[in-house]
Write a protein that holds these residues in place. Structure first.
Motif, PDB file in Angstrom:
ATOM      1  N   THR A  10      -4.798 -11.495   7.428  1.00 16.34           N
ATOM      2  CA  THR A  10      -4.327 -10.197   7.925  1.00 16.34           C
ATOM      3  C   THR A  10      -2.842 -10.201   8.264  1.00 16.34           C
ATOM      4  O   THR A  10      -2.126  -9.251   7.948  1.00 16.34           O
ATOM      5  CB  THR A  10      -5.155  -9.783   9.152  1.00 16.34           C
ATOM      6  N   ALA A  11      -2.363 -11.255   8.903  1.00 16.14           N
ATOM      7  CA  ALA A  11      -0.949 -11.289   9.282  1.00 16.14           C
ATOM      8  C   ALA A  11      -0.047 -11.207   8.054  1.00 16.14           C
ATOM      9  O   ALA A  11       0.986 -10.527   8.068  1.00 16.14           O
ATOM     10  CB  ALA A  11      -0.658 -12.564  10.067  1.00 16.14           C
ATOM     11  N   LYS A  12      -0.448 -11.884   6.974  1.00 16.77           N
ATOM     12  CA  LYS A  12       0.349 -11.849   5.749  1.00 16.77           C
ATOM     13  C   LYS A  12       0.278 -10.473   5.094  1.00 16.77           C
ATOM     14  O   LYS A  12       1.278  -9.964   4.579  1.00 16.77           O
ATOM     15  CB  LYS A  12      -0.154 -12.927   4.781  1.00 16.77           C
ATOM     16  N   VAL A  13      -0.893  -9.871   5.112  1.00 15.89           N
ATOM     17  CA  VAL A  13      -1.048  -8.521   4.558  1.00 15.89           C
ATOM     18  C   VAL A  13      -0.187  -7.538   5.332  1.00 15.89           C
ATOM     19  O   VAL A  13       0.503  -6.690   4.743  1.00 15.89           O
ATOM     20  CB  VAL A  13      -2.532  -8.089   4.584  1.00 15.89           C
ATOM     21  N   HIS A  14      -0.195  -7.641   6.638  1.00 21.54           N
ATOM     22  CA  HIS A  14       0.614  -6.742   7.462  1.00 21.54           C
ATOM     23  C   HIS A  14       2.103  -6.891   7.163  1.00 21.54           C
ATOM     24  O   HIS A  14       2.841  -5.892   7.096  1.00 21.54           O
ATOM     25  CB  HIS A  14       0.344  -7.004   8.945  1.00 21.54           C
ATOM     26  N   ASP A  15       2.557  -8.109   6.961  1.00 16.88           N
ATOM     27  CA  ASP A  15       3.966  -8.332   6.618  1.00 16.88           C
ATOM     28  C   ASP A  15       4.309  -7.656   5.289  1.00 16.88           C
ATOM     29  O   ASP A  15       5.360  -7.010   5.161  1.00 16.88           O
ATOM     30  CB  ASP A  15       4.270  -9.830   6.523  1.00 16.88           C
ATOM     31  N   ALA A  16       3.427  -7.816   4.306  1.00 16.55           N
ATOM     32  CA  ALA A  16       3.664  -7.199   2.996  1.00 16.55           C
ATOM     33  C   ALA A  16       3.612  -5.679   3.092  1.00 16.55           C
ATOM     34  O   ALA A  16       4.392  -4.978   2.435  1.00 16.55           O
ATOM     35  CB  ALA A  16       2.632  -7.701   1.987  1.00 16.55           C
ATOM     36  N   TRP A  17       2.701  -5.169   3.905  1.00 18.54           N
ATOM     37  CA  TRP A  17       2.613  -3.717   4.102  1.00 18.54           C
ATOM     38  C   TRP A  17       3.893  -3.172   4.724  1.00 18.54           C
ATOM     39  O   TRP A  17       4.395  -2.139   4.304  1.00 18.54           O
ATOM     40  CB  TRP A  17       1.421  -3.388   4.983  1.00 18.54           C
ATOM     41  N   ARG A  18       4.404  -3.859   5.740  1.00 17.96           N
ATOM     42  CA  ARG A  18       5.630  -3.388   6.392  1.00 17.96           C
ATOM     43  C   ARG A  18       6.802  -3.384   5.411  1.00 17.96           C
ATOM     44  O   ARG A  18       7.622  -2.455   5.403  1.00 17.96           O
ATOM     45  CB  ARG A  18       5.946  -4.270   7.612  1.00 17.96           C
ATOM     46  N   LEU A  19       6.882  -4.422   4.585  1.00 23.18           N
ATOM     47  CA  LEU A  19       7.949  -4.481   3.590  1.00 23.18           C
ATOM     48  C   LEU A  19       7.835  -3.321   2.606  1.00 23.18           C
ATOM     49  O   LEU A  19       8.819  -2.606   2.347  1.00 23.18           O
ATOM     50  CB  LEU A  19       7.881  -5.819   2.843  1.00 23.18           C
ATOM     51  N   HIS A  20       6.653  -3.119   2.074  1.00 21.49           N
ATOM     52  CA  HIS A  20       6.452  -2.058   1.077  1.00 21.49           C
ATOM     53  C   HIS A  20       6.670  -0.679   1.682  1.00 21.49           C
ATOM     54  O   HIS A  20       7.317   0.188   1.066  1.00 21.49           O
ATOM     55  CB  HIS A  20       5.036  -2.167   0.498  1.00 21.49           C
ATOM     56  N   TYR A  21       6.171  -0.467   2.872  1.00 22.93           N
ATOM     57  CA  TYR A  21       6.371   0.815   3.561  1.00 22.93           C
ATOM     58  C   TYR A  21       7.857   1.078   3.773  1.00 22.93           C
ATOM     59  O   TYR A  21       8.349   2.185   3.501  1.00 22.93           O
ATOM     60  CB  TYR A  21       5.639   0.782   4.906  1.00 22.93           C
ATOM     61  N   GLY A  22       8.579   0.074   4.238  1.00 20.52           N
ATOM     62  CA  GLY A  22      10.002   0.248   4.500  1.00 20.52           C
ATOM     63  C   GLY A  22      10.790   0.538   3.237  1.00 20.52           C
ATOM     64  O   GLY A  22      11.690   1.388   3.230  1.00 20.52           O
ATOM     65  N   LEU A  23      10.478  -0.171   2.143  1.00 20.38           N
ATOM     66  CA  LEU A  23      11.174   0.067   0.880  1.00 20.38           C
ATOM     67  C   LEU A  23      10.872   1.468   0.347  1.00 20.38           C
ATOM     68  O   LEU A  23      11.756   2.145  -0.205  1.00 20.38           O
ATOM     69  CB  LEU A  23      10.775  -0.989  -0.147  1.00 20.38           C
ATOM     70  N   THR A  24       9.632   1.908   0.505  1.00 23.30           N
ATOM     71  CA  THR A  24       9.262   3.243   0.026  1.00 23.30           C
ATOM     72  C   THR A  24       9.964   4.326   0.832  1.00 23.30           C
ATOM     73  O   THR A  24      10.495   5.301   0.271  1.00 23.30           O
ATOM     74  CB  THR A  24       7.732   3.437   0.087  1.00 23.30           C
ATOM     75  N   ARG A  25       9.996   4.170   2.156  1.00 27.97           N
ATOM     76  CA  ARG A  25      10.709   5.148   2.985  1.00 27.97           C
ATOM     77  C   ARG A  25      12.198   5.160   2.657  1.00 27.97           C
ATOM     78  O   ARG A  25      12.839   6.224   2.618  1.00 27.97           O
ATOM     79  CB  ARG A  25      10.503   4.822   4.469  1.00 27.97           C
ATOM     80  N   ARG A  26      12.761   3.995   2.433  1.00 34.49           N
ATOM     81  CA  ARG A  26      14.177   3.902   2.074  1.00 34.49           C
ATOM     82  C   ARG A  26      14.449   4.659   0.768  1.00 34.49           C
ATOM     83  O   ARG A  26      15.448   5.376   0.643  1.00 34.49           O
ATOM     84  CB  ARG A  26      14.562   2.426   1.926  1.00 34.49           C
ATOM     85  N   ALA A  27      13.569   4.481  -0.210  1.00 38.56           N
ATOM     86  CA  ALA A  27      13.737   5.160  -1.494  1.00 38.56           C
ATOM     87  C   ALA A  27      13.628   6.670  -1.337  1.00 38.56           C
ATOM     88  O   ALA A  27      14.415   7.427  -1.923  1.00 38.56           O
ATOM     89  CB  ALA A  27      12.690   4.654  -2.488  1.00 38.56           C
ATOM     90  N   LEU A  28      12.677   7.136  -0.550  1.00 39.02           N
ATOM     91  CA  LEU A  28      12.502   8.575  -0.343  1.00 39.02           C
ATOM     92  C   LEU A  28      13.737   9.197   0.286  1.00 39.02           C
ATOM     93  O   LEU A  28      14.156  10.293  -0.103  1.00 39.02           O
ATOM     94  CB  LEU A  28      11.272   8.834   0.527  1.00 39.02           C
ATOM     95  N   ALA A  29      14.329   8.514   1.252  1.00 30.01           N
ATOM     96  CA  ALA A  29      15.530   9.032   1.890  1.00 30.01           C
ATOM     97  C   ALA A  29      16.687   9.127   0.910  1.00 30.01           C
ATOM     98  O   ALA A  29      17.594   9.956   1.080  1.00 30.01           O
ATOM     99  CB  ALA A  29      15.917   8.144   3.072  1.00 30.01           C
ATOM    100  N   ARG A  30      16.654   8.304  -0.133  1.00 28.94           N
ATOM    101  CA  ARG A  30      17.699   8.319  -1.156  1.00 28.94           C
ATOM    102  C   ARG A  30      17.345   9.197  -2.343  1.00 28.94           C
ATOM    103  O   ARG A  30      18.000   9.161  -3.378  1.00 28.94           O
ATOM    104  CB  ARG A  30      17.992   6.876  -1.608  1.00 28.94           C
ATOM    105  N   ALA A  31      16.284   9.979  -2.199  1.00 25.36           N
ATOM    106  CA  ALA A  31      15.833  10.943  -3.227  1.00 25.36           C
ATOM    107  C   ALA A  31      15.266  10.268  -4.464  1.00 25.36           C
ATOM    108  O   ALA A  31      15.320  10.819  -5.554  1.00 25.36           O
ATOM    109  CB  ALA A  31      16.955  11.911  -3.607  1.00 25.36           C
ATOM    110  N   TYR A  32      14.695   9.065  -4.292  1.00 29.98           N
ATOM    111  CA  TYR A  32      13.913   8.452  -5.354  1.00 29.98           C
ATOM    112  C   TYR A  32      12.450   8.701  -5.000  1.00 29.98           C
ATOM    113  O   TYR A  32      11.854   7.962  -4.212  1.00 29.98           O
ATOM    114  CB  TYR A  32      14.198   6.950  -5.460  1.00 29.98           C
ATOM    115  N   TYR A  33      11.879   9.727  -5.568  1.00 33.32           N
ATOM    116  CA  TYR A  33      10.574  10.212  -5.116  1.00 33.32           C
ATOM    117  C   TYR A  33       9.406   9.543  -5.825  1.00 33.32           C
ATOM    118  O   TYR A  33       8.244   9.917  -5.604  1.00 33.32           O
ATOM    119  CB  TYR A  33      10.503  11.726  -5.297  1.00 33.32           C
ATOM    120  N   GLN A  34       9.692   8.576  -6.647  1.00 29.70           N
ATOM    121  CA  GLN A  34       8.658   7.871  -7.391  1.00 29.70           C
ATOM    122  C   GLN A  34       9.001   6.396  -7.392  1.00 29.70           C
ATOM    123  O   GLN A  34      10.168   6.013  -7.299  1.00 29.70           O
ATOM    124  CB  GLN A  34       8.605   8.411  -8.833  1.00 29.70           C
TER     125      GLN A  34
END
Length: 434
Positions: A313-337
Motif C-alpha cells: 500500500t505505501a508504494k501504491v500511495h507514492d505512485a498515486w501521489r506522483l501520478h495525481y500531481g503530474l496530471t494536475r500539473r498538466a491540466l493547469a498547463r492546458a494539456y487536457y489529455q
C-alpha cells in the motif's frame, strides 16, 4: 454638448479603399480559414490507454475498470483514505471519490489504443497479421454491442524504412477488417509514432487517402494523431519548428499531437532516472507543440509516467501521489489529455481531472453567467475568456466531473449556449462586448 445630442459622423476615405484592402487580404483570409479552423468542438478524452496487440481482448475495457476498483478497495477503500493520500480537501473528498468509482464502473477507459509498436515489438508477419485482424474484429464487436470505449484504434509501426512495410500492412489489415465487419466506427483513432520529418506525415496522409479511394469513403474520413518522440520532430535542421510543418503536412487529417515522454527524453540524452513529463526538456517540447497546434483544431496530449502503482500500500500511495500531481500539473498547463499505462493509474487520473473541474466550477460558472448577462463583477472578462470558461465547463461535463443540471443552475445556460461560446465564429474573439 448635451448628452442626447446626435454626433456628426464624417469620413475621409472612399469606399474603394476598403474594397481594395479587402481584396488584397483575401488570400490571407482564405489561409486563416484553412490553417486555423479552430477547435472542432468535439469531446477530447482525458487519457489514452495503451494495450499491446497480443494482450488486447474483448473484455479489456471492463477488465481495466475492475482492476482499478480492486486497487481502490485494497488501498483506499473510502473517500477519507483516498483524500488523505492525494491531499483532497474535505469538500472535494466525497464527490470526487464517488465520481471516480462511478466512472470506473461505467466508463473506465475513454480512449484505447491497441499497440503494434513498442508495446508489441517485432513479431513474425503471420502473427502480427492475425493480431491486427483480431483487433479489428474485437473493436467492431465492441462498438456494435455497446462495450467500446468512446474512442478506440491502433498505433502502428512508424514510417521509417526498417518497419515501414510492416506498419502499412498492419494498418491495411486492421482497417480492412473494420470495413468487412460493417464499416469504420465514429470513434476510430489512428496513431503514427516516431515521426521525424514532415514528409513522413504526408506519406501517411497519402496512405489513408488511398484506402479511402479503395473503399469509396469520403475524402478525409480518416484522421490520425502524430506522436512527438524525437528531437527532429520539434526542431528541424534549418532551425524551424518541425511540428508546425507536420500539422500542415497532414493536409487536414491531423487530430492530435501526443508527447512521448520516454523516447523523447532518451533522444535528448536524459538519464533514465530523470525521464518524466515534468522534466524541463518535456516542458520545452510540449510548449512548442501547444503553440504550433493553437487554432488549428489539433489537440495536444501529455505523455505518461512509468512508475506503476503496484506492490504494498505505501508504494501504491507514492505512485498515486506522483501520478495525481503530474496530471494536475498538466491540466493547469492546458494539456487536457495524457497516457495511462496501467489500470492502477486510472483512479488517480479521474481523481485529478474531477478535482480540477469541481474546485473551479462555481467560480467559472459565476464568471460566465455574469458575462452572458452583461452583469458587473470583480473581473472584466473578454470574449476570449468566455471561450475558455465555457470550454472548461464543457470538458468537465464530458468526462463526468460535472452534471448538466448543476451547470445550468449556476449559469442559466444550456449546453448549446456553452458550445456557442466555446467555438465562436472567426472574429468574435477580437471584439469585446463590454
Amino acid at each position: 454638448m448635451g448628452q442626447g445630442q446626435q454626433e456628426q459622423v464624417s469620413t475621409s476615405l472612399a469606399g474603394a479603399v476598403s474594397e481594395e484592402i479587402s481584396a488584397s487580404l483575401a488570400p490571407v483570409d482564405a489561409e486563416l480559414e484553412r490553417r486555423y479552423p479552430g477547435d472542432p468542438g468535439t469531446r477530447q478524452p482525458v487519457h489514452t490507454v495503451y494495450v499491446p496487440g497480443d494482450v488486447f481482448a474483448a473484455d479489456t475495457v471492463r477488465s481495466w475498470g475492475e482492476k482499478a476498483l480492486t486497487a481502490l478497495d485494497r488501498h483506499a477503500p473510502d473517500a477519507a483514505s483516498f483524500a488523505a493520500v492525494l491531499g483532497l480537501s474535505d469538500e472535494l473528498a466525497e464527490p470526487v471519490y464517488a465520481r471516480v468509482r462511478a466512472k470506473l464502473e461505467h466508463e473506465p477507459v475513454e480512449d484505447l489504443r491497441v499497440d503494434f509498436e513498442d508495446g508489441y515489438g517485432p513479431r513474425p508477419d503471420a502473427e502480427e497479421d492475425e493480431s491486427a485482424a483480431r483487433a479489428a474484429r474485437l473493436i467492431a464487436e465492441a462498438y456494435q454491442n455497446g462495450t467500446a470505449a468512446p474512442y478506440m484504434g491502433i498505433r502502428m509501426k512508424c514510417m521509417e524504412a526498417a518497419v515501414r512495410d510492416r506498419g502499412i500492412r498492419t494498418l491495411d489489415v486492421f482497417l480492412s477488417g473494420l470495413m468487412a465487419a460493417g464499416g469504420l466506427p465514429e470513434g476510430l483513432v489512428l496513431t503514427l509514432p516516431k515521426v521525424t520529418y514532415a514528409e513522413q506525415v504526408t506519406a501517411f496522409a497519402r496512405l489513408l487517402e488511398a484506402f479511402e479511394k479503395a473503399h469509396g469513403l469520403d475524402a478525409g474520413r480518416l484522421g490520425f494523431e502524430i506522436q512527438i518522440e524525437t528531437s527532429q520532430s520539434i526542431l528541424a535542421t534549418d532551425g524551424t519548428a518541425t511540428v508546425a510543418r507536420m500539422i500542415q503536412a497532414a493536409e487536414g487529417r491531423a487530430t492530435g499531437l501526443h508527447y512521448g515522454t520516454f523516447d523523447y527524453s532518451a533522444c535528448l540524452g536524459v538519464s533514465a532516472a530523470y525521464q518524466a513529463s515534468d522534466h524541463p526538456a518535456a516542458d520545452h517540447a510540449k510548449a512548442i507543440m501547444q503553440v504550433a497546434a493553437a487554432g488549428t483544431g489539433v489537440r495536444v496530449s501529455d505523455g505518461s509516467t512509468n512508475v506503476l502503482p503496484v506492490g504494498p500500500t505505501a508504494k501504491v500511495h507514492d505512485a498515486w501521489r506522483l501520478h495525481y500531481g503530474l496530471t494536475r500539473r498538466a491540466l493547469a498547463r492546458a494539456y487536457y489529455q495524457g497516457w495511462d499505462m496501467h489500470p492502477g493509474h486510472i483512479p488517480t487520473r479521474y481523481a485529478a481531472v474531477f478535482a480540477f473541474y469541481r474546485e473551479g466550477f462555481e467560480q467559472a460558472a459565476d464568471r460566465l453567467a455574469r458575462y452572458a448577462n452583461r452583469a458587473g463583477g470583480d473581473v472584466m472578462d473578454e470574449p476570449a475568456t468566455a471561450k475558455a470558461l465555457s470550454g472548461y465547463l464543457l470538458r468537465g461535463l464530458d468526462c463526468g466531473a460535472l452534471d448538466i443540471g448543476e451547470v445550468a443552475r449556476l449559469t442559466g445556460l444550456t449546453r448549446a449556449d456553452l458550445e456557442s461560446y466555446a467555438v465562436p465564429r472567426r472574429g468574435d474573439l477580437t471584439v469585446s462586448t463590454h
